[in-house]
Design an enzyme around this catalytic site. Structure first.
Site, PDB file in Angstrom:
ATOM      1  N   LYS A  20      -9.456  92.283  -7.229  1.00  0.00           N
ATOM      2  CA  LYS A  20      -9.482  90.827  -7.088  1.00  0.00           C
ATOM      3  C   LYS A  20      -8.115  90.340  -6.627  1.00  0.00           C
ATOM      4  CE  LYS A  20     -11.491  88.294 -10.314  1.00  0.00           C
ATOM      5  NZ  LYS A  20     -11.774  87.577 -11.584  1.00  0.00           N
ATOM      6  N   LYS A  34     -19.044  91.573  -5.479  1.00  0.00           N
ATOM      7  CA  LYS A  34     -19.229  90.329  -6.233  1.00  0.00           C
ATOM      8  C   LYS A  34     -19.056  89.131  -5.297  1.00  0.00           C
ATOM      9  CE  LYS A  34     -16.885  89.931 -10.019  1.00  0.00           C
ATOM     10  NZ  LYS A  34     -15.639  89.990 -10.827  1.00  0.00           N
TER      11      LYS A  34
END
Length: 286
Positions: free
Chosen positions: A75, A135
């Site tokens: 991330k 995601k």
């Protein structure tokens, strides 16, 4: 299927990365109405799985090989709640994970506007860079139908590249502070209808408020039960702190995602610390 009938499913040569793969394998040989029973049997003694989100290779090195950490989640906090990192960072994290390891690499591709083509291309970039799980944050879709349209294209892009790769549909608990995004109870339906495996809730605005500032335990249990009825796994995130873990144990999601809780000074912009991960595991699994 009559109780007297016996269906044998040979899994002796298969390797499963997680219980959901076993559920899908067995369920493919049986009537759909038995899938839920199988899932309950497989998962009933399972721990809540941990997803931890490193922002760079140094942080990832702290997590690789650490027991009870199922997902290493690539991330970039500087680009938002589900900010995307660079392809070379995803590739670098994938190389850190030993071949045959049970740990999986997930990668966020952003808090996405309603741009199915762009989202599909970004998802393909993530999975082709080494992500086992992609995601997607549904920031832009205004309703369930738009969410399904975007996610169907993302799932196609991912599955055409790798049938084993999984997809996470992420909604936002703090939707009331946003101009768009589907409601939290629409997320499991979007996941199921699009072919994604996991329905996730996070917070969009990172200002110190967390998941439980916007949704209570009963609402999150409702979210979980709807996802379970649709055979979709549940992940919860959003500034989860130590004080929230008792509520998490009541809800019993399949996965929780954390960053702030395991960062220095509990600040998501600081560095992940191994001792804070150990503290989390002690608290969650005691």
């Amino acid at each position: 299927m009559s109780p007297k009938e016996v269906t044998k499913v040979d899994i002796t040569e298969d390797v499963f990365k997680d219980p959901n793969e076993l559920v899908n394998k067995i369920s493919s040989h049986l009537d759909l109405k038995y899938t839920k029973v199988i899932q309950t049997y497989v998962m009933e003694d399972g721990k809540i799985k941990l997803l931890i989100s490193p922002k760079n290779l140094e942080e990832a090195k702290t997590i690789v090989g650490m027991p009870d950490i199922t997902y290493i989640d690539c991330k970039n906090p500087l680009e938002g709640s589900l900010g995307a990192n660079f392809p070379w960072i995803i590739k670098g994290m994938k190389k850190l994970i030993p071949e045959g390891s049970s740990q999986l690499l997930s990668a966020t591709i952003g808090d996405f506007p309603h741009l199915p083509g762009s989202a599909s291309l970004a998802a393909l970039g993530a999975v082709s860079s080494g992500a086992d799980i992609v995601k997607v944050g549904l920031k832009g879709p205004k309703n369930e139908n738009q969410g399904i349209k975007l996610m169907k294209n993302v799932v196609k892009a991912v599955k055409d590249y790798s049938e084993k790769a999984q997809v996470v549909v992420a909604g936002y608990a703090d939707r009331s502070r946003m101009q768009t995004s589907p409601t939290f109870l629409e997320i499991p339906t979007i996941a199921s209808e699009s072919g994604a495996e996991i329905a996730m809730l996070d917070t969009h605005i990172k200002d110190g408020k967390g998941l439980f500032d916007f949704l209570n335990v009963d609402e999150l249990i409702q979210f979980k039960e709807k996802a379970e009825d649709l055979n979709v796994e549940v992940a919860l995130a959003g500034k989860l702190m130590k004080k929230d873990l008792q509520k998490i144990k009541i809800i019993k999601p399949d996965i929780i995602g954390v960053r702030s809780l395991v960062c220095e000074n509990f600040d998501r912009n600081m560095t992940i610390k191994a001792d804070l991960i150990e503290n989390l595991k002690l608290e969650l699994y005691k």
